[in-house]
Design an enzyme around this catalytic site. Structure first.
Site, PDB file in Angstrom:
ATOM      1  N   ASN A 124      36.164 -24.916 -13.492  1.00 49.25           N
ATOM      2  CA  ASN A 124      36.535 -23.541 -13.875  1.00 49.25           C
ATOM      3  C   ASN A 124      35.693 -22.995 -15.025  1.00 49.25           C
ATOM      4  O   ASN A 124      36.189 -22.300 -15.886  1.00 49.25           O
ATOM      5  CB  ASN A 124      38.031 -23.479 -14.250  1.00 49.25           C
ATOM      6  CG  ASN A 124      38.880 -23.976 -13.115  1.00 49.25           C
ATOM      7  OD1 ASN A 124      38.689 -23.576 -11.959  1.00 49.25           O
ATOM      8  ND2 ASN A 124      39.782 -24.905 -13.405  1.00 49.25           N
ATOM      9  N   ARG A 125      34.440 -23.405 -15.044  1.00 48.67           N
ATOM     10  CA  ARG A 125      33.475 -22.932 -16.049  1.00 48.67           C
ATOM     11  C   ARG A 125      33.802 -23.377 -17.478  1.00 48.67           C
ATOM     12  O   ARG A 125      33.294 -22.815 -18.433  1.00 48.67           O
ATOM     13  CB  ARG A 125      33.319 -21.400 -16.010  1.00 48.67           C
ATOM     14  CG  ARG A 125      33.166 -20.840 -14.628  1.00 48.67           C
ATOM     15  CD  ARG A 125      31.823 -20.136 -14.432  1.00 48.67           C
ATOM     16  NE  ARG A 125      31.573 -19.932 -13.008  1.00 48.67           N
ATOM     17  CZ  ARG A 125      30.600 -20.517 -12.323  1.00 48.67           C
ATOM     18  NH1 ARG A 125      29.758 -21.325 -12.916  1.00 48.67           N
ATOM     19  NH2 ARG A 125      30.436 -20.279 -11.059  1.00 48.67           N
ATOM     20  N   ILE A 126      34.666 -24.392 -17.607  1.00 47.10           N
ATOM     21  CA  ILE A 126      34.916 -24.932 -18.950  1.00 47.10           C
ATOM     22  C   ILE A 126      33.890 -26.053 -19.149  1.00 47.10           C
ATOM     23  O   ILE A 126      34.202 -27.241 -19.102  1.00 47.10           O
ATOM     24  CB  ILE A 126      36.383 -25.432 -19.091  1.00 47.10           C
ATOM     25  CG1 ILE A 126      37.346 -24.330 -18.660  1.00 47.10           C
ATOM     26  CG2 ILE A 126      36.674 -25.852 -20.529  1.00 47.10           C
ATOM     27  CD1 ILE A 126      37.262 -23.027 -19.453  1.00 47.10           C
ATOM     28  N   HIS A 127      32.660 -25.634 -19.326  1.00 47.27           N
ATOM     29  CA  HIS A 127      31.552 -26.595 -19.388  1.00 47.27           C
ATOM     30  C   HIS A 127      31.563 -27.335 -20.721  1.00 47.27           C
ATOM     31  O   HIS A 127      32.278 -26.973 -21.633  1.00 47.27           O
ATOM     32  CB  HIS A 127      30.220 -25.849 -19.217  1.00 47.27           C
ATOM     33  CG  HIS A 127      30.219 -24.909 -18.066  1.00 47.27           C
ATOM     34  ND1 HIS A 127      30.465 -25.320 -16.776  1.00 47.27           N
ATOM     35  CD2 HIS A 127      30.033 -23.563 -18.013  1.00 47.27           C
ATOM     36  CE1 HIS A 127      30.422 -24.276 -15.969  1.00 47.27           C
ATOM     37  NE2 HIS A 127      30.165 -23.195 -16.700  1.00 47.27           N
TER      38      HIS A 127
END
Ligand SMILES: Cc1cc2nc3c(=O)[nH]c(=O)nc-3n(C[C@H](O)[C@H](O)[C@H](O)COP(=O)(O)O)c2cc1C
Length: 208
Positions: free
Chosen positions: A185-188
């Site tokens: 979820n783009r929580i890189h």
């Protein structure tokens, strides 16, 4: 197949104080996973007015002193680097879902190092370095093909093609190296190493 690193940057790598060690780990994985050119990187330069330009080049060497690529010194990038040695590199390994960004200053490699690498190149590539005035305007494709033929005649001993003075390597001595790992979820995850004034690498985690 794209692969996530399920352990994550902070758990896997935070114990590494040396960014070159981590670069080497990731680069080795990229070499075994990427189908093409795992050593390809986007090189950003800027002229003395600060106008930027970017293009791909191939990493040919690296160690604690920096990251090396080879090119025509009179190309657009060559001229920009002569005006402004600050540059940036970006690797993106799609199958590994990883990125590495490196900022620093470029210095031309010693002639001996460039000679040694040049000798390892295929005959046609060595001739190409003579025949192509990289980034200059061609009247036609024939102009380039004729140049290639002429230089093949001039240097017909394939074991003895001198390196042109206008072709050499640049070494990027890094001041920062950032490792980026894809997260759900783009929580890189981002881990940045910055060289401080005492020449010690300082680690920080960055928000995605
Ligand atoms: C995957 C890839 C690797 C490349 N590697 C190099 C390289 O190592 N050296 C180089 O001079 N050009 C390389 N090129 C070509 C450059 O991207 C660029 O077209 C050329 O160097 C001229 O750039 P300039 O006009 O900004 O100087 C590569 C291109 C690609 C797509």
């Amino acid at each position: 197949m794209n692969e996530k690193n399920s352990l994550g940057l902070d758990k896997c790598f935070l114990d590494l104080d040396n960014p070159f060690e981590l670069f080497e780990k990731w680069f080795e994985e990229a070499k075994s996973k990427e189908i093409n050119d795992p050593n390809a990187l986007a090189l950003g330069t800027a002229n003395k007015k600060g106008i930027p330009s970017v293009r791909m080049v191939l990493l040919k060497d690296f160690d604690k002193n920096g990251f090396v690529f080879y090119t025509n010194l009179n190309s657009q990038k060559g001229n920009e680097i002569k005006e402004n040695p600050n540059a940036t590199m970006c690797f993106h390994w799609k199958s590994l879902l990883r990125q590495i960004r490196i900022n620093g200053r470029l210095k031309q490699v010693d002639d001996k190092i460039a000679d040694n690498y040049y000798k390892t190149r295929a005959y046609e590539s060595r001739i190409g370095a003579w025949a192509s005035k990289q980034s200059s305007i061609l009247k036609s494709r024939e102009e380039l093909l004729n140049n290639l033929e002429n230089f093949k005649k001039k240097y017909n001993d394939i074991k003895n093609v001198p390196r042109p003075d206008h072709w050499s390597g640049w070494n990027l001595k890094p001041s920062s190296i950032e490792f980026w790992l894809d997260g759900d979820n783009r929580i890189h995850e981002r881990l940045k190493y910055t060289l401080n004034e005492k020449n010690i690498w300082i680690k920080t985690l960055l928000s995605p």
